[in-house]
Design an enzyme around this catalytic site. Structure first.
Site, PDB file in Angstrom:
ATOM      1  N   ARG A   1      17.285  -3.876   8.958  1.00 28.93           N
ATOM      2  CA  ARG A   1      16.000  -3.214   8.683  1.00 28.93           C
ATOM      3  C   ARG A   1      16.267  -1.880   7.987  1.00 28.93           C
ATOM      4  NH1 ARG A   1      14.215  -0.207  12.525  1.00 28.93           N
ATOM      5  NH2 ARG A   1      14.454  -1.747  14.164  1.00 28.93           N
TER       6      ARG A   1
ATOM      7  N   TYR B   1      -7.942  -1.109  -6.497  1.00 33.30           N
ATOM      8  CA  TYR B   1      -7.752  -2.448  -5.945  1.00 33.30           C
ATOM      9  C   TYR B   1      -8.543  -2.542  -4.631  1.00 33.30           C
ATOM     10  CZ  TYR B   1      -5.174  -6.324  -3.833  1.00 33.30           C
ATOM     11  OH  TYR B   1      -4.828  -7.497  -3.235  1.00 33.30           O
TER      12      TYR B   1
ATOM     13  N   ASP C   1      -0.983   4.199  -8.491  1.00 30.40           N
ATOM     14  CA  ASP C   1      -0.692   2.764  -8.401  1.00 30.40           C
ATOM     15  C   ASP C   1      -0.472   2.269  -9.833  1.00 30.40           C
ATOM     16  OD1 ASP C   1      -0.807  -0.022  -8.273  1.00 30.40           O
ATOM     17  OD2 ASP C   1      -2.246  -0.016  -6.617  1.00 30.40           O
TER      18      ASP C   1
ATOM     19  N   LYS D   1       3.254  -8.534  -8.754  1.00 26.82           N
ATOM     20  CA  LYS D   1       2.630  -8.738 -10.057  1.00 26.82           C
ATOM     21  C   LYS D   1       3.686  -8.703 -11.161  1.00 26.82           C
ATOM     22  CE  LYS D   1      -0.773  -8.606  -7.190  1.00 26.82           C
ATOM     23  NZ  LYS D   1      -1.554  -7.423  -6.920  1.00 26.82           N
TER      24      LYS D   1
HETATM   25  C1  LIG Z   1      -2.115  -6.760  -5.772  1.00 25.88           C
HETATM   26  C2  LIG Z   1      -2.320  -5.315  -5.851  1.00 25.88           C
HETATM   27  C3  LIG Z   1      -2.089  -4.501  -4.733  1.00 25.88           C
HETATM   28  C4  LIG Z   1      -1.677  -5.061  -3.389  1.00 25.88           C
HETATM   29  O1  LIG Z   1      -0.404  -5.619  -3.432  1.00 25.88           O
HETATM   30  P1  LIG Z   1       0.096  -6.819  -2.471  1.00 25.88           P
HETATM   31  O2  LIG Z   1       1.458  -7.102  -2.964  1.00 25.88           O
HETATM   32  O3  LIG Z   1      -0.865  -7.953  -2.659  1.00 25.88           O
HETATM   33  O4  LIG Z   1       0.061  -6.301  -1.077  1.00 25.88           O
HETATM   34  C5  LIG Z   1      -2.263  -3.139  -4.890  1.00 25.88           C
HETATM   35  N1  LIG Z   1      -2.662  -2.603  -6.054  1.00 25.88           N
HETATM   36  C6  LIG Z   1      -2.908  -3.363  -7.138  1.00 25.88           C
HETATM   37  C7  LIG Z   1      -3.342  -2.711  -8.408  1.00 25.88           C
HETATM   38  C8  LIG Z   1      -2.749  -4.727  -7.076  1.00 25.88           C
HETATM   39  O5  LIG Z   1      -3.004  -5.482  -8.154  1.00 25.88           O
END
Ligand SMILES: *Cc1c(COP(=O)(O)O)cnc(C)c1O
Length: 377
Positions: free
Chosen positions: A46, A98, A170, A195
């Site tokens: 961890r 998001y 983000d 993504k």
């Molecule tokens: C998908 C997404 C998230 C969340 O990420 P996960 O991997 O699904 O937990 C946060 N911000 C944006 C812009 C996203 O597209």
């Protein structure tokens, strides 16, 4: 060194025991110690894992950051970045993030004493009004999902720093290939590696990158203390993904522009949201701040019925949540990614029942266009 050279080599040193060129998946929970208090820097998985450590060095380098931490999901990375504020602190949250980020603030963090207000961070005058004496953080997403509003990262960072607040960005939609927020003054970058960074729709993960040593120490402490770590196998997948990030992003960008232009000309489409179109109100800012426009395109079909016909009529594009994979994905923000956002807020933001979002993949663009065209008619 150039971006692709860093993407391919940072963190990817040949394995010290065998010379393996690809970083091995260290699928182990613990490590043999030579004696009491004598070990090779690895005690328990961890806390430390060599595959994860390689990925952390890799993405940190891509984001122009000194420190990086990989998490089990984008949401756990975002939640960990919010451990830099405490009960009684106030956070300004972009009003079009998001859906899961809004839900984290609204349904979870609220009960732990984190105050927050929503603000349109693309409007700096409006943002300035949102500051309170206890504002410690501004959380932005640019471009926003799914309306593609751009926030000026340098302007927001200057304003936040003048008010004693940190900025979190983000950067999931652009990836470090097209946008490196730290270079614009942002303090902390978060990602859903699910993504573009992984890019193949086969892993869920998240990332936090930053430069401040004290904050990085705390993020690392929380990563270990709470334990929402990225697994060795997922770390391996993302490490494989970032090697081709540059060529994938170039292909997403190329196809994204073609699809956006096609939709803008289509008689059944009322409006297209894509920063690469000269009609986008912040096209110039996007050009200045980003190295490209990417593959995310949203468009207005006018009604839920029209949206349904498109979403259920496509054959090449896949109906599904998520984005940033090699395959084109099509989704309905109002009922899918943004279902947890109240209807009134959704409508104010333009996330109507007729809005459709496409994550344009890297298939042959003629096939994507033909597919959308037949679904629209
Ligand atoms: C998908 C997404 C998230 C969340 O990420 P996960 O991997 O699904 O937990 C946060 N911000 C944006 C812009 C996203 O597209």
């Amino acid at each position: 060194m150039g971006f692709s050279t860093v993407a391919i080599h940072a963190g990817n040193e040949p394995d010290p025991t065998t010379g393996a060129v690809a970083v091995p998946i260290y699928q182990t929970s613990t490590y043999a110690q030579e004696g009491l208090g004598k070990h090779k820097g690895f005690e328990y998985a961890r806390t430390q894992n060599p595959t994860r450590a390689a990925l952390e060095r890799n993405i940190a380098a891509l984001e122009s950051a000194k420190f990086g931490f990989a998490f089990a999901s984008g949401m756990s990375a975002i939640d960990t970045s919010l451990k830099l504020v405490k009960a009684g602190d106030h956070v300004i949250l972009g009003d079009n993030t998001y859906g899961g980020t809004f839900r984290l603030f609204n349904r979870i963090l609220r009960d732990y004493g984190i105050e927050f207000d929503l603000a349109d961070t693309s409007d700096i005058v409006n943002l300035e009004r949102a500051f309170k004496p206890n504002t410690k953080m501004v959380f932005v997403e640019t471009p926003t999902n799914p309306i593609m509003t751009i926030t000026d990262l340098k302007a927001v960072s200057d304003l936040a720093h003048a008010n004693g607040a940190k900025v979190v960005c983000d950067n999931t939609f652009m990836s470090p290939y097209f946008q490196r927020p730290i270079e614009h003054g942002v303090d902390i970058v978060v990602h859903s590696t699910t993504k573009y960074l992984n890019g193949h729709s086969d892993s869920v993960g998240g990332f936090v990158a930053l430069n401040d040593e004290k904050d990085a120490e705390w993020i690392g402490f929380v990563q270990n203390g709470i334990g929402a770590i990225l697994s060795p196998f997922d770390s391996f997948l993302v490490l494989r993904g970032t090697k081709t990030l540059a060529i994938r992003m170039d292909a997403h960008d190329r196809n994204g522009r073609v699809v956006a232009n096609f939709l803008a000309e289509h008689p059944r489409v009322q409006k297209v949201y894509y920063p690469g179109l000269t009609s986008h109100p912040q096209h110039e800012l996007a050009k200045r701040q980003q190295g490209g426009f990417g593959g995310m395109v949203s468009f207005e079909t006018g009604s839920l019925e029209n949206a349904r016909k498109v979403l259920e009529g496509v054959r090449v594009c896949t109906l599904g949540e998520s984005l940033g994979g090699v395959e084109s994905l099509i989704s309905h923000p109002a009922t899918m990614t943004h279902a947890s956002v109240p209807e009134e807020t959704r409508n104010k933001l333009g996330i109507t029942d007729g809005l459709v979002r496409i994550s344009v993949g890297i298939e042959d663009v003629e096939d994507i266009i033909a597919d959308i065209d037949q679904a629209l008619s």
